[in-house]
Design an enzyme around this catalytic site. Structure first.
Site, PDB file in Angstrom:
ATOM      1  N   LYS A 265       0.867  -1.191   0.000  1.00 34.83           N
ATOM      2  CA  LYS A 265       0.000   0.000   0.000  1.00 34.83           C
ATOM      3  C   LYS A 265       0.896   1.231   0.000  1.00 34.83           C
ATOM      4  O   LYS A 265       1.698   1.420   0.909  1.00 34.83           O
ATOM      5  CB  LYS A 265      -0.898  -0.003   1.249  1.00 34.83           C
ATOM      6  CG  LYS A 265      -1.617   1.335   1.508  1.00 34.83           C
ATOM      7  CD  LYS A 265      -2.540   1.278   2.739  1.00 34.83           C
ATOM      8  CE  LYS A 265      -3.125   2.661   3.076  1.00 34.83           C
ATOM      9  NZ  LYS A 265      -3.989   2.654   4.294  1.00 34.83           N
ATOM     10  N   ASP A 270      -2.665  10.215   3.465  1.00 35.17           N
ATOM     11  CA  ASP A 270      -4.052   9.794   3.684  1.00 35.17           C
ATOM     12  C   ASP A 270      -4.772  10.838   4.537  1.00 35.17           C
ATOM     13  O   ASP A 270      -4.697  10.799   5.763  1.00 35.17           O
ATOM     14  CB  ASP A 270      -4.068   8.415   4.374  1.00 35.17           C
ATOM     15  CG  ASP A 270      -5.490   7.910   4.614  1.00 35.17           C
ATOM     16  OD1 ASP A 270      -6.437   8.506   4.061  1.00 35.17           O
ATOM     17  OD2 ASP A 270      -5.638   6.902   5.354  1.00 35.17           O
ATOM     18  N   LYS A 277     -10.081  12.800   8.189  1.00 36.94           N
ATOM     19  CA  LYS A 277      -9.530  12.473   9.503  1.00 36.94           C
ATOM     20  C   LYS A 277      -9.510  13.718  10.390  1.00 36.94           C
ATOM     21  O   LYS A 277      -9.431  14.836   9.880  1.00 36.94           O
ATOM     22  CB  LYS A 277      -8.084  11.973   9.338  1.00 36.94           C
ATOM     23  CG  LYS A 277      -7.976  10.579   8.761  1.00 36.94           C
ATOM     24  CD  LYS A 277      -6.521  10.145   8.670  1.00 36.94           C
ATOM     25  CE  LYS A 277      -6.401   8.746   8.095  1.00 36.94           C
ATOM     26  NZ  LYS A 277      -6.984   7.684   8.931  1.00 36.94           N
ATOM     27  N   ASP A 288       1.694   6.555   5.360  1.00 31.58           N
ATOM     28  CA  ASP A 288       0.714   5.563   4.925  1.00 31.58           C
ATOM     29  C   ASP A 288       1.170   4.787   3.680  1.00 31.58           C
ATOM     30  O   ASP A 288       0.403   4.028   3.083  1.00 31.58           O
ATOM     31  CB  ASP A 288      -0.636   6.247   4.686  1.00 31.58           C
ATOM     32  CG  ASP A 288      -1.818   5.317   4.947  1.00 31.58           C
ATOM     33  OD1 ASP A 288      -1.624   4.294   5.630  1.00 31.58           O
ATOM     34  OD2 ASP A 288      -2.915   5.607   4.447  1.00 31.58           O
ATOM     35  N   ASP A 347     -12.097   6.852   3.997  1.00 33.51           N
ATOM     36  CA  ASP A 347     -10.853   6.683   4.749  1.00 33.51           C
ATOM     37  C   ASP A 347     -10.420   5.219   4.815  1.00 33.51           C
ATOM     38  O   ASP A 347      -9.298   4.913   5.209  1.00 33.51           O
ATOM     39  CB  ASP A 347     -11.045   7.263   6.165  1.00 33.51           C
ATOM     40  CG  ASP A 347      -9.731   7.472   6.894  1.00 33.51           C
ATOM     41  OD1 ASP A 347      -8.676   7.413   6.233  1.00 33.51           O
ATOM     42  OD2 ASP A 347      -9.772   7.695   8.122  1.00 33.51           O
ATOM     43  N   GLU A 349      -9.343   3.406   2.526  1.00 31.54           N
ATOM     44  CA  GLU A 349      -8.915   3.467   1.125  1.00 31.54           C
ATOM     45  C   GLU A 349      -7.824   2.449   0.789  1.00 31.54           C
ATOM     46  O   GLU A 349      -7.691   2.052  -0.369  1.00 31.54           O
ATOM     47  CB  GLU A 349      -8.417   4.889   0.790  1.00 31.54           C
ATOM     48  CG  GLU A 349      -6.964   5.212   1.147  1.00 31.54           C
ATOM     49  CD  GLU A 349      -6.644   5.112   2.629  1.00 31.54           C
ATOM     50  OE1 GLU A 349      -7.577   5.133   3.456  1.00 31.54           O
ATOM     51  OE2 GLU A 349      -5.453   4.993   2.978  1.00 31.54           O
ATOM     52  N   ARG A 351      -7.527  -0.676   1.428  1.00 31.32           N
ATOM     53  CA  ARG A 351      -8.055  -1.948   0.913  1.00 31.32           C
ATOM     54  C   ARG A 351      -8.528  -1.804  -0.534  1.00 31.32           C
ATOM     55  O   ARG A 351      -8.510  -2.760  -1.299  1.00 31.32           O
ATOM     56  CB  ARG A 351      -9.159  -2.469   1.855  1.00 31.32           C
ATOM     57  CG  ARG A 351     -10.363  -1.587   1.941  1.00 31.32           C
ATOM     58  CD  ARG A 351     -11.199  -1.861   3.195  1.00 31.32           C
ATOM     59  NE  ARG A 351     -10.581  -1.279   4.399  1.00 31.32           N
ATOM     60  CZ  ARG A 351     -11.071  -1.395   5.620  1.00 31.32           C
ATOM     61  NH1 ARG A 351     -12.177  -2.079   5.844  1.00 31.32           N
ATOM     62  NH2 ARG A 351     -10.452  -0.846   6.648  1.00 31.32           N
TER      63      ARG A 351
HETATM   64  N1  BES Z   1      -4.088   4.706   6.993  1.00 36.76           N
HETATM   65  C1  BES Z   1      -5.139   4.390   7.869  1.00 36.76           C
HETATM   66  C2  BES Z   1      -4.745   3.427   8.971  1.00 36.76           C
HETATM   67  C3  BES Z   1      -3.688   3.885   9.952  1.00 36.76           C
HETATM   68  C4  BES Z   1      -4.043   4.324  11.201  1.00 36.76           C
HETATM   69  C5  BES Z   1      -2.343   3.787   9.635  1.00 36.76           C
HETATM   70  C6  BES Z   1      -3.076   4.693  12.105  1.00 36.76           C
HETATM   71  C7  BES Z   1      -1.366   4.165  10.535  1.00 36.76           C
HETATM   72  C8  BES Z   1      -1.743   4.609  11.773  1.00 36.76           C
HETATM   73  C9  BES Z   1      -6.310   3.754   7.091  1.00 36.76           C
HETATM   74  O1  BES Z   1      -6.426   4.151   5.771  1.00 36.76           O
HETATM   75  C10 BES Z   1      -7.559   4.161   7.797  1.00 36.76           C
HETATM   76  O2  BES Z   1      -7.823   5.311   7.869  1.00 36.76           O
HETATM   77  N2  BES Z   1      -8.280   3.193   8.307  1.00 36.76           N
HETATM   78  C11 BES Z   1      -9.479   3.449   9.015  1.00 36.76           C
HETATM   79  C12 BES Z   1     -10.495   2.418   8.605  1.00 36.76           C
HETATM   80  C13 BES Z   1     -11.876   2.690   9.079  1.00 36.76           C
HETATM   81  C14 BES Z   1     -12.459   3.884   8.349  1.00 36.76           C
HETATM   82  C15 BES Z   1     -12.710   1.458   8.846  1.00 36.76           C
HETATM   83  C16 BES Z   1      -9.196   3.333  10.506  1.00 36.76           C
HETATM   84  O3  BES Z   1      -8.369   2.506  10.879  1.00 36.76           O
HETATM   85  O4  BES Z   1      -9.748   4.102  11.277  1.00 36.76           O
HETATM   86 ZN    ZN Z   2      -4.638   4.749   4.844  1.00 40.87          ZN
HETATM   87 ZN    ZN Z   3      -7.552   5.932   5.519  1.00 41.05          ZN
END
Ligand code: BES
Ligand code: ZN
Ligand code: ZN
Length: 498
Positions: A265, A270, A277, A288, A347, A349, A351
């Site tokens: 990824k 992000d 966020k 990210d 968010d 994204e 996946r």
């Molecule tokens: N890039 C983030 C995950 C992340 C969080 C990476 C903290 C490094 C540190 C990912 O794209 C994300 O935002 N995931 C969300 C998913 C949710 C919307 C289902 C999350 O983990 O909150």
């Molecule tokens: Zn992300």
């Molecule tokens: Zn995200």
């Protein structure tokens, strides 16, 4: 990068030197170098050892500043196993090398060469000590006008007379390649998102071609004609054009042997997109692309050390931004596989990016297995913290191999459950699936989402959201980017080479 060399110990090394003597458990007091130094110090070393209750286990060190006219500083560094130690010998020695480097750095020797004295029994493992020092010595000061130089910049490893320098140098050549891959991954993760965006990331990958890697690039038009609707949906809110970069390495004797595939990824920033966020901590989202960085670092190591295996690295480079063109919650996109996805949260994204990469890699390259790395979910940080990355797989043998490689390499993985009842939670009312399914177990739901794109191929997903970046320094890692995944996957590949 600090320089490392190897030579045989001689008395003159004790003159005007910064010395680190490695002590392997309680037996070190019988070691000839310890005795030699103790004699030179007229027994004061022994006194210090007993006053400080130093007994030579990892994590312990003892320092003497200017103990004689000729020695600038002397450190005893413990590298013996603690009782019931679960860490492998190699990792223990790496940690000791890292501790020695840190001890020398803290005593602020400038422009002095440092010497590591490795006792007889440790000659074979001396390259691991050197690797630990090299990994600890990483710093990223590109944007600081008053650059903090790292000292010592030169380390010479002093070996017993009967040690084989050629053997040790050959081992070091492999570890040096590994350290360069880890540095590369750390540099990529450390760069801010205004410097490292999909196009500049692509250029950095292309610069690796001379190592013997073949690089193919899919630009927006190529991805559109292949039908990468999931990846392109993420990219559509950004002015920065997205790229998929494929890195091919052919090292097996049989060039037609199915490759191992590593997929990363590479979200260079992000913001969350329209499901934006919170401001606090958003700056961390420059990291990210840690999965893509690990894949690129790994591929560089395989090429540098001329691994006897075929491998491909595939990274999806996109920026997840907010704009009038950005993807909306509720949009439905069609992935390369033909499956449709309701994007309930922009968010989630990572996946979406990986979905297209996984099914494309499977179809186009018919790999023997696929391992993807991604900073995929905040929930994995809640579950495992920063010590272990989450390991999800559809193949228990692959899962075990990866876990073992992680233990050997000092980058640990923890197996997480998967299953049909989780998978049903991402069924959508309007499309084939949705990209979120509620907070409980949400790291597992992300893995279940990916699983829908891998078919029958052996596959594992490493969720490295907690391990790609370290808020505080650890053994062999300064604060900041860890390069997590490079050492683990290099070990995994090495275990399959023989
Ligand atoms: N890039 C983030 C995950 C992340 C969080 C990476 C903290 C490094 C540190 C990912 O794209 C994300 O935002 N995931 C969300 C998913 C949710 C919307 C289902 C999350 O983990 O909150
Ligand atoms: Zn992300
Ligand atoms: Zn995200």
């Amino acid at each position: 990068m600090i320089s490392i060399s190897f030579e045989k110990f001689s008395d003159q090394h004790c003159e005007k030197s910064a010395l680190a003597l490695f002590c392997d458990g309680a037996n070190f007091i019988h070691d000839e170098y310890y005795q030699q130094l103790n004699n030179l110090l007229q027994g004061r070393l022994e006194k210090a050892v007993s006053m400080q209750e130093f007994n030579g286990v990892t994590g312990q060190s003892l320092q003497l500043i200017a103990p004689t006219d000729s020695i600038a500083q002397l450190h005893l560094i413990g590298c013996g196993a603690k009782d019931k130690s679960t860490v492998s010998d190699i990792i223990r020695l790496q940690h000791a090398g890292s501790d020695a480097f840190q001890a020398l750095r803290e005593t602020k020797i400038k422009n002095a060469k440092a010497y590591f004295i490795i006792p007889q029994t440790l000659a074979e493992q001396s390259a691991s000590i050197a690797l630990g020092a090299r990994l600890k010595a990483y710093n990223f000061s590109l944007y600081q006008s008053d650059k903090k130089e790292i000292y010592p910049q030169e380390i010479s490893i002093l070996l017993p007379q009967n040690a084989s320098l050629t053997q040790i140098e050959a081992q070091w050549a492999e570890f040096e390649a590994l350290s360069e891959g880890v540095y590369l991954a750390r540099n990529l993760v450390s760069e801010p998102a205004n410097v490292l965006y999909p196009e500049s990331f692509r250029a950095r990958i292309e610069a690796l071609e001379p190592l013997g890697l073949e690089i193919d690039v899919l630009d927006r038009a190529a991805m559109a004609s292949l039908g990468f609707g999931a990846l392109l949906g993420v990219a559509q809110g950004s002015n920065k054009p997205p790229y998929t970069v494929i890195i091919r390495y052919q090292g097996a004797t049989d060039k037609d042997e199915a490759p191992l595939a590593f997929i990363g990824k590479g979200v260079t920033f992000d913001s969350g997109g329209i499901s934006i966020k919170p401001a606090a901590g958003m700056e961390d989202m420059k990291t990210d692309m840690g999965g893509a960085a690990a894949v690129v670092g790994l591929m560089s190591v395989l090429a540098r050390r001329k691994a006897k295996i075929n491998a491909i690295g595939v990274v999806g480079l996109v920026e997840n931004m907010v704009s009038g063109d950005a993807q909306r919650p509720g949009d439905v996109v069609k992935s390369y596989s033909g499956l449709t996805i309701e994007v309930q949260n922009t968010d989630a994204e990572g996946r979406l990016v990986l979905a297209d990469l996984l099914s494309y890699t499977k179809d186009k390259y018919a790999p023997s297995l696929m391992v993807n790395l991604a900073t995929l979910t905040g929930a994995i940080v809640v579950a495992l913290g920063t010590d272990y990355a989450g390991l999800f797989s559809n193949d228990s043998t692959l899962s075990t191999e990866l876990k073992q490689a992680g233990e050997k390499a000092g980058e640990k993985l923890w197996p997480m459950p998967m299953g049909e009842s989780y998978n049903r939670r991402i069924d959508s009312d309007i499309a084939d699936m949705k990209n979120i399914g509620g907070r409980p177990g949400s790291s597992i739901l992300a893995a279940e989402f990916l699983k829908r794109f891998v078919g029958d191929t052996s596959w594992a997903h490493l969720d490295i959201a907690g391990t790609a970046w370290c808020d505080k320094a650890g053994p062999c890692i300064p604060k900041g980017a860890s390069g997590f995944g490079v050492q683990l996957l290099n070990q995994f590949v090495a275990d399959r080479e023989h």
